[in-house]
Design a protein around this motif. Sequence first.
Motif, PDB file in Angstrom:
ATOM      1  N   TYR A  74       0.893  -1.158   0.000  1.00 38.01           N
ATOM      2  CA  TYR A  74       0.000   0.000   0.000  1.00 38.01           C
ATOM      3  C   TYR A  74       0.935   1.212   0.000  1.00 38.01           C
ATOM      4  O   TYR A  74       1.563   1.490   1.016  1.00 38.01           O
ATOM      5  CB  TYR A  74      -0.841   0.051   1.268  1.00 38.01           C
ATOM      6  CG  TYR A  74      -1.891  -1.032   1.384  1.00 38.01           C
ATOM      7  CD1 TYR A  74      -3.055  -0.991   0.625  1.00 38.01           C
ATOM      8  CD2 TYR A  74      -1.735  -2.078   2.289  1.00 38.01           C
ATOM      9  CE1 TYR A  74      -4.027  -1.955   0.761  1.00 38.01           C
ATOM     10  CE2 TYR A  74      -2.713  -3.052   2.436  1.00 38.01           C
ATOM     11  CZ  TYR A  74      -3.861  -2.985   1.671  1.00 38.01           C
ATOM     12  OH  TYR A  74      -4.815  -3.949   1.811  1.00 38.01           O
ATOM     13  N   GLY A 134      -3.272  -6.701  11.721  1.00 41.93           N
ATOM     14  CA  GLY A 134      -2.366  -6.069  10.760  1.00 41.93           C
ATOM     15  C   GLY A 134      -1.414  -7.033  10.068  1.00 41.93           C
ATOM     16  O   GLY A 134      -0.511  -6.612   9.349  1.00 41.93           O
ATOM     17  N   ALA A 135      -1.617  -8.337  10.260  1.00 43.16           N
ATOM     18  CA  ALA A 135      -0.705  -9.320   9.666  1.00 43.16           C
ATOM     19  C   ALA A 135      -0.865  -9.438   8.156  1.00 43.16           C
ATOM     20  O   ALA A 135       0.026  -9.938   7.465  1.00 43.16           O
ATOM     21  CB  ALA A 135      -0.922 -10.685  10.314  1.00 43.16           C
ATOM     22  N   GLY A 136      -2.023  -9.005   7.638  1.00 40.74           N
ATOM     23  CA  GLY A 136      -2.233  -9.062   6.190  1.00 40.74           C
ATOM     24  C   GLY A 136      -3.364  -9.987   5.758  1.00 40.74           C
ATOM     25  O   GLY A 136      -3.542 -10.241   4.566  1.00 40.74           O
ATOM     26  N   SER A 181      -6.792  -9.657   5.808  1.00 43.42           N
ATOM     27  CA  SER A 181      -7.821  -9.036   4.954  1.00 43.42           C
ATOM     28  C   SER A 181      -7.254  -8.703   3.586  1.00 43.42           C
ATOM     29  O   SER A 181      -7.938  -8.853   2.563  1.00 43.42           O
ATOM     30  CB  SER A 181      -8.354  -7.751   5.601  1.00 43.42           C
ATOM     31  OG  SER A 181      -8.983  -8.053   6.815  1.00 43.42           O
TER      32      SER A 181
HETATM   33  N1  LIG Z   1      -6.143   0.655   2.425  1.00 38.36           N
HETATM   34  C1  LIG Z   1      -4.972   0.604   3.056  1.00 38.36           C
HETATM   35  N2  LIG Z   1      -4.048   1.580   2.890  1.00 38.36           N
HETATM   36  C2  LIG Z   1      -2.849   1.517   3.512  1.00 38.36           C
HETATM   37  N3  LIG Z   1      -2.464   0.525   4.331  1.00 38.36           N
HETATM   38  C3  LIG Z   1      -3.341  -0.480   4.543  1.00 38.36           C
HETATM   39  C4  LIG Z   1      -4.646  -0.483   3.921  1.00 38.36           C
HETATM   40  N4  LIG Z   1      -5.289  -1.605   4.325  1.00 38.36           N
HETATM   41  C5  LIG Z   1      -4.448  -2.255   5.162  1.00 38.36           C
HETATM   42  N5  LIG Z   1      -3.267  -1.583   5.287  1.00 38.36           N
HETATM   43  C6  LIG Z   1      -2.098  -2.017   6.091  1.00 38.36           C
HETATM   44  O1  LIG Z   1      -1.695  -3.304   5.649  1.00 38.36           O
HETATM   45  C7  LIG Z   1      -1.363  -4.145   6.740  1.00 38.36           C
HETATM   46  C8  LIG Z   1      -2.235  -5.394   6.728  1.00 38.36           C
HETATM   47  O2  LIG Z   1      -3.586  -5.049   6.985  1.00 38.36           O
HETATM   48  P1  LIG Z   1      -4.768  -6.108   6.947  1.00 38.36           P
HETATM   49  O3  LIG Z   1      -6.041  -5.373   7.098  1.00 38.36           O
HETATM   50  O4  LIG Z   1      -4.612  -6.974   5.752  1.00 38.36           O
HETATM   51  O5  LIG Z   1      -4.461  -6.970   8.271  1.00 38.36           O
HETATM   52  P2  LIG Z   1      -5.355  -8.067   9.034  1.00 38.36           P
HETATM   53  O6  LIG Z   1      -4.450  -9.217   9.285  1.00 38.36           O
HETATM   54  O7  LIG Z   1      -6.599  -8.342   8.282  1.00 38.36           O
HETATM   55  O8  LIG Z   1      -5.679  -7.338  10.416  1.00 38.36           O
HETATM   56  P3  LIG Z   1      -6.925  -7.499  11.454  1.00 38.36           P
HETATM   57  O9  LIG Z   1      -6.714  -8.800  12.165  1.00 38.36           O
HETATM   58  O10 LIG Z   1      -6.725  -6.345  12.367  1.00 38.36           O
HETATM   59  O11 LIG Z   1      -8.194  -7.436  10.661  1.00 38.36           O
HETATM   60  C9  LIG Z   1      -1.530  -3.283   7.996  1.00 38.36           C
HETATM   61  O12 LIG Z   1      -0.271  -2.787   8.354  1.00 38.36           O
HETATM   62  C10 LIG Z   1      -2.450  -2.176   7.561  1.00 38.36           C
HETATM   63  O13 LIG Z   1      -2.179  -1.004   8.279  1.00 38.36           O
END
Ligand SMILES: Nc1ncnc2c1ncn2[C@@H]1O[C@H](COP(=O)(O)OP(=O)(O)OP(=O)(O)O)[C@@H](O)[C@H]1O
Length: 270
Positions: free
Chosen positions: A10, A36-38, A40
């Motif tokens: 991103y 925030g592991a990635g 989603s």
């Molecule tokens: N639209 C975006 N713009 C910039 N950075 C993003 C965006 N979406 C996610 N990130 C960053 O990418 C990384 C992974 O985010 P992601 O949402 O995939 O994590 P996650 O494992 O689903 O977290 P959670 O368990 O909190 O839902 C994080 O550091 C987040 O801050």
Amino acid sequence: MRARGLGVRYRRDRALRDCSFEVAPGGVTALVGANGAGKSTLLKVAAGLLRPTEGTLEVGGEVGFVAQEKPLYREFTVADMLEFGKRANPRWDDRYAQELVDRVNLPRSRKTGRLSGGQRAYVALVLALARRPDVLLLDEPLAEMDPVTREDAVRSIMVTVAETGAAVLLSSHVVADLAGVCDRLLVLDRGEVRLDDPVDELVDGHRLVVAPRDTDLGAHEVVQSRTGERQLTALVRLRGPLDLPDDQVSTPNLDELVVAYLRRNRAVTA
Ligand SMILES: Nc1ncnc2c1ncn2[C@@H]1O[C@H](COP(=O)(O)OP(=O)(O)OP(=O)(O)O)[C@@H](O)[C@H]1O
């Protein structure tokens, strides 16, 4: 679904880095990792909503995706949503959809904007399951559900997999709920695949040891350990038979496994 060297950035932040894995049909893979592991990000790439910066992610067949926010048309009632699903999807299985709604106490005439968070999550799941997708991507499907609804949801996912041979990839923080559901565990740690193994092999291949402090763990790989004044607590990956008394050894559950792997990496890089 097959990922090869998948990376997502991103702007300057890397959300995924060099991820390679496969999700086979007829199985449920749990996607776990810290906030925030990635997770989603990975699901959004698989759903075709986000383009990888590096590598590839191939997904075969019809894809169903339920986002973390569980978007529904708030002015539509539950019955409207089911009708909408039926009209919009040629593969829609209406009998199954009605049966899933009947299973829980869901007022069909209520607008989805007035449902509780857990009820909304359940409706979103029903809409995805009734479309009979080949690949089902679920972002924290159980998060807001009460324990009974959660059990119903889990059973519905398992029935769908058994009936249609779908490949399911679901993210969750509630790892304990996934024992008995998922056959594979994919652990993400700060954008990288930390663990990607069949659950059976993981459980068979690890042991929790609580033993006197000076115990020699031999050639076994210590994933995580803690040493107290007199005691050593360790999660080890077996490299052969573990030569310790039975009362010092137990089989870890999924929670203990995941936490040990996530903590290990924290300790190394802290
Ligand atoms: N639209 C975006 N713009 C910039 N950075 C993003 C965006 N979406 C996610 N990130 C960053 O990418 C990384 C992974 O985010 P992601 O949402 O995939 O994590 P996650 O494992 O689903 O977290 P959670 O368990 O909190 O839902 C994080 O550091 C987040 O801050």
